[in-house]
Design a protein around this motif. Structure first.
Motif, PDB file in Angstrom:
ATOM      1  N   ARG A  19       0.872  -1.177   0.000  1.00 36.03           N
ATOM      2  CA  ARG A  19       0.000   0.000   0.000  1.00 36.03           C
ATOM      3  C   ARG A  19       0.904   1.220   0.000  1.00 36.03           C
ATOM      4  NH1 ARG A  19      -2.737  -3.484  -0.959  1.00 36.03           N
ATOM      5  NH2 ARG A  19      -4.621  -4.291  -0.005  1.00 36.03           N
ATOM      6  N   THR A  20       0.893   1.969  -1.100  1.00 33.36           N
ATOM      7  CA  THR A  20       1.779   3.127  -1.213  1.00 33.36           C
ATOM      8  C   THR A  20       0.921   4.384  -1.175  1.00 33.36           C
ATOM      9  OG1 THR A  20       3.254   1.767  -2.535  1.00 33.36           O
ATOM     10  CG2 THR A  20       3.605   4.144  -2.628  1.00 33.36           C
ATOM     11  N   PHE A  21       1.102   5.190  -0.139  1.00 31.43           N
ATOM     12  CA  PHE A  21       0.208   6.344   0.023  1.00 31.43           C
ATOM     13  C   PHE A  21       0.943   7.541   0.597  1.00 31.43           C
ATOM     14  CE2 PHE A  21       0.182   3.831   3.853  1.00 31.43           C
ATOM     15  CZ  PHE A  21       0.166   4.739   4.895  1.00 31.43           C
ATOM     16  N   ALA A  22       0.347   8.713   0.400  1.00 35.57           N
ATOM     17  CA  ALA A  22       0.908   9.953   0.956  1.00 35.57           C
ATOM     18  C   ALA A  22      -0.053  10.473   2.002  1.00 35.57           C
ATOM     19  CB  ALA A  22       1.058  10.980  -0.159  1.00 35.57           C
ATOM     20  N   ILE A  23       0.463  11.292   2.892  1.00 34.58           N
ATOM     21  CA  ILE A  23      -0.415  11.954   3.871  1.00 34.58           C
ATOM     22  C   ILE A  23      -0.475  13.424   3.473  1.00 34.58           C
ATOM     23  CG2 ILE A  23      -0.704  12.552   6.288  1.00 34.58           C
ATOM     24  CD1 ILE A  23       0.563  10.083   7.118  1.00 34.58           C
ATOM     25  N   ILE A  24      -1.680  13.953   3.307  1.00 34.01           N
ATOM     26  CA  ILE A  24      -1.810  15.367   2.923  1.00 34.01           C
ATOM     27  C   ILE A  24      -2.613  16.103   3.989  1.00 34.01           C
ATOM     28  CG2 ILE A  24      -1.676  14.927   0.438  1.00 34.01           C
ATOM     29  CD1 ILE A  24      -4.734  15.284   0.312  1.00 34.01           C
ATOM     30  N   ALA A  79      10.248   9.470   2.652  1.00 39.79           N
ATOM     31  CA  ALA A  79       9.573   8.193   2.392  1.00 39.79           C
ATOM     32  C   ALA A  79       9.941   7.195   3.471  1.00 39.79           C
ATOM     33  CB  ALA A  79      10.020   7.664   1.031  1.00 39.79           C
ATOM     34  N   MET A  80       8.994   6.372   3.868  1.00 38.92           N
ATOM     35  CA  MET A  80       9.253   5.352   4.879  1.00 38.92           C
ATOM     36  C   MET A  80       8.532   4.070   4.523  1.00 38.92           C
ATOM     37  SD  MET A  80       8.622   8.036   7.812  1.00 38.92           S
ATOM     38  CE  MET A  80       8.129   9.205   6.591  1.00 38.92           C
ATOM     39  N   ASN A  90       4.152   1.693   2.289  1.00 35.62           N
ATOM     40  CA  ASN A  90       5.150   2.665   1.829  1.00 35.62           C
ATOM     41  C   ASN A  90       4.505   4.026   2.000  1.00 35.62           C
ATOM     42  OD1 ASN A  90       7.159   0.783   0.794  1.00 35.62           O
ATOM     43  ND2 ASN A  90       5.604   0.298  -0.734  1.00 35.62           N
ATOM     44  N   LEU A  91       4.987   4.770   2.978  1.00 33.57           N
ATOM     45  CA  LEU A  91       4.330   6.011   3.348  1.00 33.57           C
ATOM     46  C   LEU A  91       5.207   7.179   2.917  1.00 33.57           C
ATOM     47  CD1 LEU A  91       2.373   7.556   5.510  1.00 33.57           C
ATOM     48  CD2 LEU A  91       4.389   7.460   6.886  1.00 33.57           C
ATOM     49  N   VAL A  92       4.605   8.142   2.239  1.00 36.21           N
ATOM     50  CA  VAL A  92       5.349   9.336   1.859  1.00 36.21           C
ATOM     51  C   VAL A  92       4.764  10.503   2.620  1.00 36.21           C
ATOM     52  CG1 VAL A  92       6.167  10.733  -0.051  1.00 36.21           C
ATOM     53  CG2 VAL A  92       5.669   8.337  -0.426  1.00 36.21           C
TER      54      VAL A  92
END
Length: 535
Positions: A19-24, A79-80, A90-92
C-alpha cells in the motif's frame, strides 16, 4: 491518471500486499504526528517523537533536515517503509506548508492513495483543498482522518458536511466520536461493531478495544456515561439515514472517502485507520507512460524518479534519487537502462528508508519506493527499465511565483555557488535561471519560505553564505516552438531571456502585459507556466 481496473488479473501476493500512500493536510493538522504513530504501530520505532515536545522526545523521525527539527515543520517529502500485519506500507510524508507545494504535487504522482488529515476544530483548510484538487486530477482514492478530537472540536455532522460541500466527495463514517474535547472518551467503530476507548495517561499505548453486539448491547452502558450514550444513539441513527454506506469500489474510484475520528498524539484511532488503509486502500496501480502504460504485474522491472534529495548525509555530499517501482521484482545489483541517456546503470547499493535511517534493499517489488544514491545522473522524471524505452508521464514542474537574484558573500566563490544552485535545481527545490545578459543567477520559488531554506542549506551544506536580492522580474514562462521563430524571438528580447538548468529557453516577465505582448506578436510560439519533467 491511475487506472483502477476491475477486471484485471490478481497481482502476485508480494505486490498485492503493498500500500503506497501519501499523507496530505494543512500545516499543523497533525500530519507529522500521525506519521510517527504509523511507524510506532508498524514496530519501526519504539517511542514516537512529538513536534512540540522537549529534548529527546522531540526528535521526530520523519523530519530529518536541521531546519525541520528547529521549526517543527516538514519542508521536504520523506519516504518510509514498514510492515503492519500482513501489509507492507510505503508512506510518503509531504510538506504541509504551502511554500513547498511543488514537492508535494510531485510526490502525489508516486503514490496510489492519499490519507487526508483534518483538524477537528478547523475543518477543511485552504492547503487541504489545494492538495485535494491534485488528488482529484489523478483520481486518487482518499481516506480521511479527523484529528484532535480530544480538544474542543466542531460538531461531527458539520465536519462531514463541510468535506462533502467543499471537496465534492461522498463521506461515509468508519467510526463515530463519543463526546468531544474534555468529554471525548473514544469512538464507536462502525465497520467492526466495537467500542474503542482512549487512554489519556499513556500516549504511546494502543487504545482498549471492546467487542459489542450492536448499539443495544448492555456492555456499552458500563463504559459510556448515560448522556453520551444517548447522544451516540441519536447521532448514529441520523448518520444511517443521511449518509451513504461504505462502498469499497466508490472509494477506489475516488468518489467516496471513509472518515475515521481520533487523536494522533494520544495514539487513538490510528490503528483503525491503518487497518482501513490495508482493507480499502488500493494495491499498486497501472502507471501512465509513453508509448504504453506500465502494469504492476509485468515481470520486467521499471520505475521512475519523483524526487531527488541532495546532501541527506551532509558529510558525504550524496544525492539520493527516490524511485517508485512501477513493475516487476527488483533485486540488488540489477542492471537497469537509464532511458534518457540510454546507458545501463548497475544499481549496487539501493536503500530502503525509515525516515533518515536507511538499510540496503536486497529486493523490492512494484509499489515500493527505493533510494538510489548517485552523483547527478538521475533527475526528477527519469525512467529506469530493463531495456524498453518507456517514459513515465505526468510529473509536473511549475513556474515560480517569486524571483530573486542571488550573490555569494565572497565573490571569489561564484563557481561554488553555481554548483550549489545546480544541485538544488536538479533536486527540484528551486528553479535556477541564467540570464543571457549579465552575470549571476535568478532563483525562482513558489513560496517565500523557500528562500530562507535555500540560504540556510547553502550555508550548512556548502559553507557558503549567500544573499538574495530583489529582481525586476516577477514570473517566468517556458517558451517552445519552431527553431527559426525561437531564434528571432530570443534575439529581439535578450534582456528578458534566460535558460533553466536543462538549457531550455525561459522568458522572464515583469508584468502580465509582457506575456500578452508575446502572445500577440509571436502567435507561432507557445508560453507555458508548467513544464513536464521530461527526459
Amino acid at each position: 491518471m491511475l487506472d483502477i481496473a476491475v477486471n484485471r488479473p490478481a497481482l502476485p501476493p508480494e505486490i498485492a500486499r503493498r500500500r503506497t500512500f501519501a499523507i496530505i493536510s494543512h500545516p499543523d493538522a497533525g500530519k507529522t504526528t500521525l506519521t510517527e504513530k504509523f511507524l510506532l504501530f508498524g514496530g519501526a520505532i519504539q517511542m514516537a517523537g512529538q513536534v512540540r515536545a522537549k529534548g529527546e522526545a522531540r526528535r521526530t523521525r520523519s523530519d530529518f533536515m536541521q531546519m525541520e527539527k528547529d521549526r517543527g515543520i516538514s519542508v521536504s517529502a520523506s519516504a518510509m517503509s514498514f510492515d503492519y500485519k500482513n501489509f507492507r506500507f510505503n508512506l510518503v510524508d509531504t510538506p504541509g506548508h504551502s511554500d513547498f507545494s511543488e514537492d508535494t504535487y510531485r510526490t502525489l504522482t508516486a503514490v496510489d492513495a492519499a490519507v487526508m488529515v483534518i483538524d477537528g476544530a478547523k475543518g477543511v483548510e485552504s492547503q487541504t483543498q489545494k492538495l485535494f484538487e491534485v488528488c482529484r486530477l489523478r483520481d486518487l482514492p482518499i481516506l480521511t482522518f479527523c484529528n484532535k478530537m480530544d480538544r474542543e472540536s466542531r460538531d461531527t455532522f458539520e465536519i462531514i458536511d463541510e468535506i462533502q460541500e467543499m471537496l465534492a466527495i461522498d463521506v461515509t463514517p468508519a467510526s463515530w466520536p463519543i463526546g468531544q474535547g474534555r468529554d471525548f472518551i473514544g469512538c464507536y467503530d462502525i465497520l467492526r461493531d466495537r467500542l474503542e476507548l482512549m487512554d489519556r495517561a499513556d500516549r504511546n499505548k494502543v487504545a482498549e478495544s471492546i467487542e459489542i453486539n450492536g448499539l443495544d448491547d448492555p456492555k456499552l452502558a458500563q463504559h459510556v456515561p448515560a448522556h453520551l450514550l444517548e447522544q451516540l444513539h441519536e447521532e448514529l441513527e441520523m448518520a444511517r439515514e443521511l449518509l451513504p454506506k461504505l462502498d469499497p469500489q466508490a472509494v477506489l474510484e475516488g468518489h467516496m472517502t471513509p472518515i475515521w475520528f481520533g487523536s494522533a498524539i494520544n495514539s487513538f484511532g490510528v490503528k483503525e485507520l491503518m487497518e482501513g488503509i490495508g482493507k480499502y486502500g488500493p494495491e499498486p496501480q497501472v502507471q501512465s507512460a509513453e508509448p504504453r502504460k506500465i502494469s504492476p504485474d509485468e515481470t520486467k522491472v521499471s520505475g521512475f524518479v519523483f524526487k531527488v534529495q541532495a546532501n541527506m548525509d551532509p558529510k558525504h555530499r550524496d544525492r539520493v534519487a527516490f524511485v517508485r517501482l512501477a513493475s516487476g521484482h527488483f533485486q540488488r545489483g540489477m542492471k537497469l537502462t537509464h532511458v534518457r541517456s540510454k546507458k545501463p546503470m548497475a544499481i549496487s547499493n539501493p536503500v530502503l528508508f525509515l525516515a533518515s535511517d536507511r538499510e540496503l534493499a536486497e529486493e523490492a517489488w512494484a509499489g515500493d519506493i527505493i533510494g538510489i544514491p548517485n552523483h547527478g545522473q538521475l533527475r526528477i522524471g527519469d525512467t529506469l527499465t530493463e531495456g524498453e524505452a518507456l517514459r513515465v508521464t505526468g510529473i509536473p514542474s511549475f513556474a515560480p511565483e517569486l524571483l530573486q537574484g542571488v550573490r555569494a558573500g565572497d565573490p571569489m566563490k561564484a563557481k561554488h555557488l553555481e554548483k550549489a544552485l545546480m544541485q538544488f535545481a536538479e533536486e527540484g527545490a528551486a528553479k535556477v535561471f541564467k540570464p543571457m545578459i549579465g552575470s549571476g543567477f535568478i532563483v525562482g520559488v513558489v513560496g517565500a519560505l523557500q528562500f530562507e531554506v535555500l540560504a540556510s542549506r547553502i550555508e550548512l551544506e556548502y559553507g557558503l553564505p549567500v544573499r538574495f536580492d530583489g529582481s525586476q522580474f516577477t514570473s517566468a514562462r517556458w517558451v517552445s516552438g519552431d527553431k527559426v521563430a525561437m531564434d528571432k524571438f530570443v534575439n529581439a528580447n535578450k534582456q528578458h531571456i534566460a535558460h533553466d538548468h536543462d538549457g531550455d529557453v525561459v522568458y522572464l516577465t515583469r508584468l502580465q502585459w509582457d506575456i500578452d505582448r508575446v502572445i500577440r506578436d509571436y502567435p507561432e510560439l507557445k508560453l507555458t507556466a508548467t513544464k513536464e519533467m521530461m527526459t
